[in-house]
Design a protein around this motif. Structure first.
Motif, PDB file in Angstrom:
ATOM      1  N   HIS A  18      45.253  52.358  28.420  1.00 22.36           N
ATOM      2  CA  HIS A  18      44.001  53.080  28.200  1.00 22.36           C
ATOM      3  C   HIS A  18      44.194  54.238  27.221  1.00 22.36           C
ATOM      4  CE1 HIS A  18      42.026  50.914  31.432  1.00 22.36           C
ATOM      5  NE2 HIS A  18      43.002  51.231  32.266  1.00 22.36           N
ATOM      6  N   GLU A  19      45.444  54.621  26.974  1.00 21.65           N
ATOM      7  CA  GLU A  19      45.738  55.771  26.111  1.00 21.65           C
ATOM      8  C   GLU A  19      46.265  55.358  24.746  1.00 21.65           C
ATOM      9  OE1 GLU A  19      47.518  59.193  28.506  1.00 21.65           O
ATOM     10  OE2 GLU A  19      47.896  57.480  29.817  1.00 21.65           O
ATOM     11  N   ARG A  20      45.923  54.166  24.309  1.00 17.50           N
ATOM     12  CA  ARG A  20      46.434  53.662  23.033  1.00 17.50           C
ATOM     13  C   ARG A  20      46.112  54.600  21.863  1.00 17.50           C
ATOM     14  NH1 ARG A  20      48.021  49.287  20.030  1.00 17.50           N
ATOM     15  NH2 ARG A  20      47.113  49.163  17.948  1.00 17.50           N
ATOM     16  N   ALA A  65      56.665  56.914  21.790  1.00 18.69           N
ATOM     17  CA  ALA A  65      55.450  57.732  21.843  1.00 18.69           C
ATOM     18  C   ALA A  65      54.328  56.951  22.519  1.00 18.69           C
ATOM     19  CB  ALA A  65      55.028  58.157  20.430  1.00 18.69           C
ATOM     20  N   LEU A  66      54.724  56.055  23.415  1.00 24.10           N
ATOM     21  CA  LEU A  66      53.763  55.248  24.156  1.00 24.10           C
ATOM     22  C   LEU A  66      53.280  56.024  25.371  1.00 24.10           C
ATOM     23  CD1 LEU A  66      55.344  51.690  24.282  1.00 24.10           C
ATOM     24  CD2 LEU A  66      53.294  52.376  23.045  1.00 24.10           C
ATOM     25  N   HIS A  67      52.004  56.318  25.430  1.00 26.26           N
ATOM     26  CA  HIS A  67      51.431  56.917  26.625  1.00 26.26           C
ATOM     27  C   HIS A  67      50.970  55.808  27.568  1.00 26.26           C
ATOM     28  CE1 HIS A  67      51.831  60.670  24.652  1.00 26.26           C
ATOM     29  NE2 HIS A  67      50.869  60.460  23.780  1.00 26.26           N
ATOM     30  N   GLY A  68      50.791  56.166  28.825  1.00 25.22           N
ATOM     31  CA  GLY A  68      50.396  55.158  29.794  1.00 25.22           C
ATOM     32  C   GLY A  68      51.605  54.455  30.380  1.00 25.22           C
ATOM     33  N   SER A 155      46.467  61.540  31.062  1.00 26.15           N
ATOM     34  CA  SER A 155      45.296  62.020  30.328  1.00 26.15           C
ATOM     35  C   SER A 155      44.088  62.255  31.221  1.00 26.15           C
ATOM     36  CB  SER A 155      44.922  61.056  29.186  1.00 26.15           C
ATOM     37  OG  SER A 155      45.929  61.040  28.211  1.00 26.15           O
ATOM     38  N   ALA A 156      44.322  62.507  32.509  1.00 25.71           N
ATOM     39  CA  ALA A 156      43.262  62.816  33.482  1.00 25.71           C
ATOM     40  C   ALA A 156      42.242  61.701  33.612  1.00 25.71           C
ATOM     41  CB  ALA A 156      42.558  64.129  33.121  1.00 25.71           C
ATOM     42  N   GLN A 157      42.607  60.477  33.236  1.00 19.35           N
ATOM     43  CA  GLN A 157      41.676  59.367  33.388  1.00 19.35           C
ATOM     44  C   GLN A 157      41.578  58.985  34.863  1.00 19.35           C
ATOM     45  OE1 GLN A 157      43.485  56.676  30.481  1.00 19.35           O
ATOM     46  NE2 GLN A 157      41.696  56.963  29.198  1.00 19.35           N
ATOM     47  N   GLY A 220      39.417  67.269  31.563  1.00 14.64           N
ATOM     48  CA  GLY A 220      39.434  65.819  31.585  1.00 14.64           C
ATOM     49  C   GLY A 220      39.798  65.224  30.237  1.00 14.64           C
ATOM     50  N   TYR A 221      39.572  63.930  30.088  1.00 13.25           N
ATOM     51  CA  TYR A 221      40.000  63.220  28.878  1.00 13.25           C
ATOM     52  C   TYR A 221      39.344  63.796  27.633  1.00 13.25           C
ATOM     53  CZ  TYR A 221      41.157  59.303  25.799  1.00 13.25           C
ATOM     54  OH  TYR A 221      41.622  58.539  24.764  1.00 13.25           O
TER      55      TYR A 221
END
Length: 320
Positions: A18-20, A65-68, A155-157, A220-221
């Motif tokens: 979701h954080e791409r 640097a991959l988030h998620g 990311s507060a999702q 939030g996001y």
């Protein structure tokens, strides 16, 4: 300023989480910073071509640097360990501990940092025991205000602040959208801060705390990644004693989870000046609005030099 050897670094960003989009922004910023130091930088997506490329043309170091989940749950790091390639950031075992918020909170609490009272509930519990009964039990032992969040994610999702018990069902649904387990925890009022930690070989160093003041009251996001949605104060508007206590708590959390190179510890400093641990990020955002770059600049660090030194430390750690 120190001179660095010309290195070949692969920055891995993107992925399918979701954080791409945030990951791509972080990756580009890191790549630009290292390119400015004369490094050979390849910015690659996390797809089926990545591992063959790493195996065929082994870089000096990889900067994930991959988030998620794919970047922060330890999976990619474990593969890089199997390939025997140096990489920036915490080892796979530590990343897995930090990625799971209930586990991280338990370990940090055991180390002596205050954490909010909480309960973790799987989606299966609601299906098996009935949502009404489960929610009534939660409300009886965990009065509002509450924070409800996915047990794993960034990311507060999926995070909701619950001021009225009638809003609890909706908050649980939002959390379960992102994870099969949800955390319901006591909402601590106070000053929200983030403390970046870097370690280039001399032990973890807490950067200047960044105070977070979202325009709508919730970080939030949208507030995290849209300019103008949040006001930041660096250093945070804390007393010297409070700032030192928060920095010490952040370093303690970093150590308790066995992290390395870089992390970001999120805290609330309550009215009595006590720092409360919320969560830790082993791969903090490095976009133009992210907190660690702000803290580095406020602490007198050049971004390009710091990123190069962290990558060099990853190579030194691998050699050791």
């Amino acid at each position: 300023m120190a001179e660095f050897a010309r290195r070949h670094v692969v920055v891995v960003a993107g992925g399918i989480s979701h954080e791409r989009d945030i990951s791509l922004r972080s990756g580009r910023r890191v790549a630009d910073s290292l390119t400015g130091y004369g490094w050979q930088v390849d910015l690659r997506d996390a797809d089926a071509s990545l591992l063959p490329a790493l195996a065929a043309d082994r870089p000096d170091v990889v900067w994930p640097a991959l988030h998620g989940a794919s970047g922060e749950d330890g999976a990619l790091r474990g593969i890089l360990e199997a390939l025997d390639i140096p990489y920036v950031g915490s080892r796979s075992t530590s990343a897995r501990l930090a990625w799971d918020k209930p586990t991280a909170s338990a370990l940090v609490s055991r180390a002596g940092v205050r954490t909010p009272r909480s309960i973790t509930l799987s989606h299966d519990v609601f299906r098996e025991l009935g949502a009404v009964g489960v929610l009534q039990a939660i409300a009886s032992e965990h009065p509002v205000p509450l924070a409800v969040k996915p047990a794993r994610g960034g990311s507060a999702q999926g995070v909701t602040l619950v001021e009225n018990v009638d809003d609890l069902p909706r908050a649980m649904v939002a959390a379960y959208t992102y994870c099969e387990d949800a955390v319901v925890e006591q909402l601590i009022r106070g000053t929200e801060i983030a403390v970046g930690i870097i370690d280039t070989g001399d032990g973890p160093l807490a950067l200047s705390p960044v105070e977070i003041v979202p325009r709508n009251g919730f970080y939030g996001y949208e507030a995290r990644y849209n300019a103008g949605e949040t006001t930041f104060f660096t250093p945070a508007r804390l007393s010297e004693e409070q700032s030192q206590a928060a920095s010490a708590a952040a370093v303690l959390a970093h150590r308790a989870l066995g992290l390395r190179h870089v992390s970001r510890v999120d805290l609330i400093v309550d009215g009595a000046g006590t720092p409360w641990f919320l969560e830790v990020n082993v791969l903090p955002g490095l976009t133009e609005t992210s907190l660690v770059p702000q803290a580095l600049s406020a602490s007198g660090f050049d971004l390009g030099w710091t990123y190069a030194e962290l990558a060099e430390q990853a190579i030194r750690d691998h050699s050791a």
